[in-house]
Design an enzyme around this catalytic site. Structure first.
Site, PDB file in Angstrom:
ATOM      1  N   ASP A   9       1.007  -1.020  -0.173  1.00 52.57           N
ATOM      2  CA  ASP A   9      -0.118  -0.072  -0.046  1.00 52.57           C
ATOM      3  C   ASP A   9       1.005   1.184  -0.099  1.00 52.57           C
ATOM      4  O   ASP A   9       1.658   1.431   0.846  1.00 52.57           O
ATOM      5  CB  ASP A   9      -0.805  -0.087   1.412  1.00 52.57           C
ATOM      6  CG  ASP A   9      -1.710   0.990   1.528  1.00 52.57           C
ATOM      7  OD1 ASP A   9      -2.590   1.308   2.343  1.00 52.57           O
ATOM      8  OD2 ASP A   9      -1.569   2.144   0.843  1.00 52.57           O
ATOM      9  N   ILE A  10       0.735   2.013  -1.025  1.00 54.63           N
ATOM     10  CA  ILE A  10       1.931   3.062  -1.054  1.00 54.63           C
ATOM     11  C   ILE A  10       1.863   4.241  -0.206  1.00 54.63           C
ATOM     12  O   ILE A  10       2.712   4.627   0.400  1.00 54.63           O
ATOM     13  CB  ILE A  10       1.418   3.841  -2.515  1.00 54.63           C
ATOM     14  CG1 ILE A  10       2.917   4.476  -3.064  1.00 54.63           C
ATOM     15  CG2 ILE A  10       0.103   4.729  -2.482  1.00 54.63           C
ATOM     16  CD1 ILE A  10       2.846   5.058  -4.404  1.00 54.63           C
ATOM     17  N   ASN A  23      -6.159  13.725 -10.378  1.00 55.36           N
ATOM     18  CA  ASN A  23      -6.867  14.161 -11.476  1.00 55.36           C
ATOM     19  C   ASN A  23      -6.601  15.629 -11.526  1.00 55.36           C
ATOM     20  O   ASN A  23      -5.793  16.242 -10.635  1.00 55.36           O
ATOM     21  CB  ASN A  23      -8.540  14.192 -11.377  1.00 55.36           C
ATOM     22  CG  ASN A  23      -8.972  14.550 -10.171  1.00 55.36           C
ATOM     23  OD1 ASN A  23      -8.835  15.960  -9.913  1.00 55.36           O
ATOM     24  ND2 ASN A  23      -9.414  13.867  -9.072  1.00 55.36           N
ATOM     25  N   GLY A  31      -9.668   5.690  -5.417  1.00 49.89           N
ATOM     26  CA  GLY A  31      -8.274   4.930  -5.710  1.00 49.89           C
ATOM     27  C   GLY A  31      -7.155   5.222  -4.716  1.00 49.89           C
ATOM     28  O   GLY A  31      -7.392   5.796  -3.562  1.00 49.89           O
ATOM     29  N   VAL A  32      -6.036   5.377  -5.431  1.00 44.22           N
ATOM     30  CA  VAL A  32      -4.718   5.720  -4.723  1.00 44.22           C
ATOM     31  C   VAL A  32      -4.801   7.157  -4.341  1.00 44.22           C
ATOM     32  O   VAL A  32      -4.183   7.830  -3.119  1.00 44.22           O
ATOM     33  CB  VAL A  32      -3.502   5.468  -5.382  1.00 44.22           C
ATOM     34  CG1 VAL A  32      -3.317   6.510  -6.595  1.00 44.22           C
ATOM     35  CG2 VAL A  32      -2.463   5.491  -4.722  1.00 44.22           C
ATOM     36  N   ASP A  33      -5.668   8.102  -5.045  1.00 43.67           N
ATOM     37  CA  ASP A  33      -5.668   9.419  -4.600  1.00 43.67           C
ATOM     38  C   ASP A  33      -6.332   9.754  -3.378  1.00 43.67           C
ATOM     39  O   ASP A  33      -5.846  10.087  -2.448  1.00 43.67           O
ATOM     40  CB  ASP A  33      -6.364  10.227  -5.869  1.00 43.67           C
ATOM     41  CG  ASP A  33      -6.493  11.742  -5.805  1.00 43.67           C
ATOM     42  OD1 ASP A  33      -7.037  12.371  -6.682  1.00 43.67           O
ATOM     43  OD2 ASP A  33      -5.689  12.302  -4.983  1.00 43.67           O
ATOM     44  N   SER A 116      -2.860   5.512 -13.997  1.00 40.93           N
ATOM     45  CA  SER A 116      -4.077   5.314 -15.065  1.00 40.93           C
ATOM     46  C   SER A 116      -4.285   4.006 -15.179  1.00 40.93           C
ATOM     47  O   SER A 116      -5.506   3.772 -15.809  1.00 40.93           O
ATOM     48  CB  SER A 116      -3.420   5.855 -16.349  1.00 40.93           C
ATOM     49  OG  SER A 116      -3.516   7.281 -16.533  1.00 40.93           O
ATOM     50  N   GLY A 118      -6.261   2.339 -13.114  1.00 36.13           N
ATOM     51  CA  GLY A 118      -7.393   2.069 -12.329  1.00 36.13           C
ATOM     52  C   GLY A 118      -8.569   2.668 -12.833  1.00 36.13           C
ATOM     53  O   GLY A 118      -8.844   2.115 -13.954  1.00 36.13           O
ATOM     54  N   TYR A 120      -8.848   5.115 -14.506  1.00 36.35           N
ATOM     55  CA  TYR A 120      -8.482   5.662 -15.883  1.00 36.35           C
ATOM     56  C   TYR A 120      -8.351   4.544 -17.065  1.00 36.35           C
ATOM     57  O   TYR A 120      -8.284   4.935 -18.132  1.00 36.35           O
ATOM     58  CB  TYR A 120      -7.191   6.544 -15.904  1.00 36.35           C
ATOM     59  CG  TYR A 120      -7.848   8.042 -15.256  1.00 36.35           C
ATOM     60  CD1 TYR A 120      -9.072   8.333 -14.988  1.00 36.35           C
ATOM     61  CD2 TYR A 120      -6.868   8.974 -15.245  1.00 36.35           C
ATOM     62  CE1 TYR A 120      -9.366   9.688 -14.398  1.00 36.35           C
ATOM     63  CE2 TYR A 120      -7.027  10.251 -14.710  1.00 36.35           C
ATOM     64  CZ  TYR A 120      -8.424  10.556 -14.456  1.00 36.35           C
ATOM     65  OH  TYR A 120      -8.546  11.802 -13.863  1.00 36.35           O
TER      66      TYR A 120
HETATM   67  N1  APR Z   1      -1.501   1.841  -2.960  1.00 34.86           N
HETATM   68  C1  APR Z   1      -0.850   1.627  -4.355  1.00 34.86           C
HETATM   69  N2  APR Z   1      -1.569   1.386  -5.342  1.00 34.86           N
HETATM   70  C2  APR Z   1      -2.842   1.741  -5.294  1.00 34.86           C
HETATM   71  C3  APR Z   1      -3.583   1.881  -3.792  1.00 34.86           C
HETATM   72  C4  APR Z   1      -2.688   1.887  -2.846  1.00 34.86           C
HETATM   73  N3  APR Z   1      -2.970   2.455  -1.559  1.00 34.86           N
HETATM   74  N4  APR Z   1      -4.887   1.947  -4.174  1.00 34.86           N
HETATM   75  C5  APR Z   1      -4.993   1.959  -5.544  1.00 34.86           C
HETATM   76  N5  APR Z   1      -3.865   1.481  -6.115  1.00 34.86           N
HETATM   77  C6  APR Z   1      -3.726   1.243  -7.401  1.00 34.86           C
HETATM   78  C7  APR Z   1      -4.623   0.905  -8.451  1.00 34.86           C
HETATM   79  O1  APR Z   1      -4.860  -0.603  -8.175  1.00 34.86           O
HETATM   80  C8  APR Z   1      -4.345   1.005  -9.887  1.00 34.86           C
HETATM   81  O2  APR Z   1      -3.378   0.007 -10.057  1.00 34.86           O
HETATM   82  O3  APR Z   1      -3.246   2.631  -8.278  1.00 34.86           O
HETATM   83  C9  APR Z   1      -3.370   2.262  -9.502  1.00 34.86           C
HETATM   84  C10 APR Z   1      -3.980   3.631 -10.167  1.00 34.86           C
HETATM   85  O4  APR Z   1      -5.408   3.403  -9.838  1.00 34.86           O
HETATM   86  P1  APR Z   1      -6.390   4.781  -9.526  1.00 34.86           P
HETATM   87  O5  APR Z   1      -6.213   5.125  -8.083  1.00 34.86           O
HETATM   88  O6  APR Z   1      -7.669   4.298  -9.938  1.00 34.86           O
HETATM   89  O7  APR Z   1      -5.806   6.055 -10.643  1.00 34.86           O
HETATM   90  P2  APR Z   1      -6.010   6.098 -11.959  1.00 34.86           P
HETATM   91  O8  APR Z   1      -6.200   5.038 -12.696  1.00 34.86           O
HETATM   92  O9  APR Z   1      -4.745   6.982 -12.327  1.00 34.86           O
HETATM   93  O10 APR Z   1      -7.374   7.087 -12.102  1.00 34.86           O
HETATM   94  C11 APR Z   1      -7.283   8.397 -11.552  1.00 34.86           C
HETATM   95  O11 APR Z   1      -9.130   8.126  -9.989  1.00 34.86           O
HETATM   96  O12 APR Z   1      -8.958   8.222  -7.802  1.00 34.86           O
HETATM   97  C12 APR Z   1      -9.091   9.070  -8.722  1.00 34.86           C
HETATM   98  O13 APR Z   1      -8.907  11.119  -8.556  1.00 34.86           O
HETATM   99  C13 APR Z   1      -8.398  10.304  -9.110  1.00 34.86           C
HETATM  100  O14 APR Z   1      -9.697  10.802 -10.933  1.00 34.86           O
HETATM  101  C14 APR Z   1      -8.257  10.315 -10.671  1.00 34.86           C
HETATM  102  C15 APR Z   1      -8.763   9.011 -11.072  1.00 34.86           C
END
Ligand code: APR
Length: 331
Positions: A9-10, A23, A31-33, A116, A118, A120
């Protein structure tokens, strides 16, 4: 190793900077954000509000607040449509811009999620390839420790057929440490892989290699000498070899500079994969470092499977290692 692929978990990573897949508003999301903002606390959002957003492909940096990381680098990945709308170039730019910011802030350790991949919608295996390629190129010219953090197994999907093939190969070859070895013997002239007694007789009759001098010379050479002569034999440069093996320049110069250097087993295996050695050559190289591929070790058997198939694609090897809960090459 300068680039490591880890499952974590980052928000838990105690590194100089973690990268957020944000975003364009930089005002948080899922998600990770969402996870990063939750772990960092309200101070992060307050600072993000002062940044005026961030363009796709660009990156901005803030403090880490309650996170173990000192900084958060916010980058905005492309929304994946069909791969024909410049998504790859934008994703590459996210990694490049984030690494440049990390370097500017003298970060020694940085952790990336799979940007991107997840919400995206960027296919995870292709997202990983972009990440590894851009980071590896950066690391050839820069000293930094970079982690790619895989959060869920979906990031490494493995085809059913490949999974079954490997599972069968493991079943055929795996012996646990407590197997009764009285029925097994090792043939003196063959690589140190266990053989049945019948194989032992066959090996004894094995004709000596035609070019005895060359073979005798190779038997005497050290790991380091074998590595260097294999690099020449394959027509590779030193940099191509250690980059493909995901070994940093410092370690490679240590090996090059010390004829008796003894690497770790994963390092020796990484070079064998990088040089695309046959199974026998791999066994020889490992033996010079004091190791052997062991049939009581799933990691070794999976490596042996790929080498015996002539598949040196580090991604496919890592997908398989990941699917079988083994540590990854380059990790
Ligand atoms: N630690 C590491 N990786 C993670 C974690 C975590 N705690 N949570 C999710 N991930 C991984 C997901 O499994 C995925 O492989 O991060 C990767 C990116 O996924 P997203 O978080 O959905 O990001 P993204 O696909 O770039 O979409 C960005 O999603 O959360 C919103 O505000 C964000 O609008 C933006 C969009």
């Amino acid at each position: 190793m300068p680039l490591e692929i880890v499952r974590n978990d980052i928000t838990k990573m105690a590194v100089d900077a973690i990268v957020n897949a944000a975003n364009e508003s930089l005002l948080g999301g899922g998600g990770v954000d969402g996870a990063i903002h939750y772990a960092a606390g309200p101070g992060l959002l307050a600072e993000c509000k002062t940044l005026g957003g961030c363009k796709t492909g660009k990156a901005k940096i803030t403090g880490g607040y309650n996170l173990p990381a000192k900084y958060v680098i916010h980058t905005v990945g492309p929304i994946y449509e069909d791969g024909k709308h410049g998504e790859k170039a934008l994703l590459e730019s996210c990694y490049r811009e984030s690494l440049a910011l990390a370097k500017e802030h003298k970060c020694e350790t940085v952790a990336f999620p799979l940007i991107s991949s997840g919400v995206y919608g960027y296919p995870k295996d292709r997202a990983l390839k972009v990440a590894v390629d851009v980071i590896s190129d950066f690391l050839l010219e820069n000293e930094m420790k970079v982690y790619i953090v895989i959060f869920d197994k979906a990031a490494y999907k493995i085809s059913g057929k490949l999974f079954t093939d490997i599972e069968e190969y493991i079943d055929e070859n795996y012996v646990d440490e407590h197997t009764d070895y009285s029925q097994r013997s090792v043939c003196l002239n063959m690589p140190t892989t266990s053989f049945t007694l019948e194989r032992f007789d066959e090996c004894k009759a094995q004709p000596l290699a035609d070019d005895l001098d060359a073979k005798l010379k190779q038997i005497d050479e050290s790991f380091s000498q074998m590595l260097l002569h294999k690099i020449d034999e394959k027509g590779m440069t030193d940099a191509e070899c250690y980059k493909k093996a995901n070994i940093d320049r410092k370690l490679f110069s240590k090996i090059r500079g010390d004829v008796n250097y003894k690497p770790s087993k994963p390092t020796a295996i990484a070079f064998a994969i990088s040089l695309e050695l046959s199974l026998d050559e791999t066994e020889d190289m490992l033996k010079k470092a004091g190791f052997a591929l062991s049939h009581s070790n799933k990691f070794d058997i999976i490596i042996e499977y790929f080498i015996s198939k002539g598949n040196y694609n580090i991604f496919e090897i890592n997908e398989a290692l990941f699917a079988f809960d083994q540590s990854l090459l380059g990790a």
